[in-house]
Design a protein around this motif. Structure first.
Motif, PDB file in Angstrom:
ATOM      1  N   GLY A   1       2.394   1.801  -3.336  1.00  0.00           N
ATOM      2  CA  GLY A   1       1.402   2.285  -4.289  1.00  0.00           C
ATOM      3  C   GLY A   1       1.161   3.766  -4.131  1.00  0.00           C
TER       4      GLY A   1
ATOM      5  N   TYR B   1      -2.834   0.657  -8.795  1.00  0.00           N
ATOM      6  CA  TYR B   1      -3.068   1.051  -7.408  1.00  0.00           C
ATOM      7  C   TYR B   1      -4.502   1.528  -7.182  1.00  0.00           C
TER       8      TYR B   1
ATOM      9  N   LYS C   1       0.822  -1.206   0.000  1.00  0.00           N
ATOM     10  CA  LYS C   1       0.000   0.000   0.000  1.00  0.00           C
ATOM     11  C   LYS C   1       0.854   1.253   0.000  1.00  0.00           C
TER      12      LYS C   1
END
Length: 203
Positions: free
Chosen positions: A7, A54, A4
């Motif tokens: 991204g 993403y 995460k």
């Protein structure tokens, strides 16, 4: 595992633009996350393939519920009122349908409410079909009635995809073992339909 934080770092470097999936889809309302302004800017400037990947993953991460109508509105196809809560309820996603083509449209940076699967699959002014051997992260895998974002090929030959599948379900991260055909199309045995890798022309 998709990172995460990596991204988000990629998102900050965004530079190109893309789109999403579905049939009779619509939009929703809510609070914007802290990075909403930055993401809206990337839509205007264009998105990279990593950004598209993403952005599709974001819907999976928040558990975006499938719906073909705006948040708080009646979805006649699914037979329930669309309700997005928590992290799925954001101002930036309000204008988008949260069905399959809505996901692809958001990921590709297509203006809300987004394209339908018919546009993604058939409109050669906007997209082009390619062979499975040429598909890249951020392209879609599409047929009339369904579409998904392609992340990459797995070691076993299956495709990792992000998709909104059906009423009552949420955006999901799936591995699908397609049958690769000589003409470049992909057959999904469990689904019974033939799909085409499809690219947004500006991507």
């Amino acid at each position: 595992m998709f990172m995460k934080n990596a991204g988000r770092a990629v998102l900050a470097l965004a530079t190109m633009s893309l789109v999403a999936c579905g049939g009779n889809e619509e939009m929703v309302d809510g609070e914007a996350p802290s990075f909403a302004g930055e993401e809206l800017l990337t839509v205007q400037r264009g998105l990279t393939r990593a950004d598209v990947d993403y952005r599709a993953w974001q819907w999976v991460n928040v558990g975006m519920p499938y719906c073909q109508a705006a948040n708080g509105q009646w979805d006649s196809f699914c037979g329930y009122t669309c309700t997005r809560t928590g992290a799925a309820n954001t101002a930036q996603w309000n204008p988008y349908r949260s069905d399959c083509s809505g996901l692809v449209s958001w990921a590709w940076g297509v203006a809300a409410p987004g394209w339908t699967t018919s546009t993604i699959f058939n409109d050669t002014n906007q997209t082009q079909r390619i062979g499975y051997w040429d598909i890249q992260m951020g392209d879609s895998i599409t047929t009339n009635g369904h579409t998904m974002i392609f992340h990459g090929w797995n070691a076993d030959g299956s495709a990792r995809v992000f998709q909104e599948r059906a009423c009552g379900q949420r955006a999901s991260d799936n591995n699908i073992l397609f049958t690769k055909r000589a003409d470049g199309s992909l057959y999904w045995p469990a689904d019974g339909r033939t799909y085409w890798p499809t690219r947004k022309k500006v991507l």
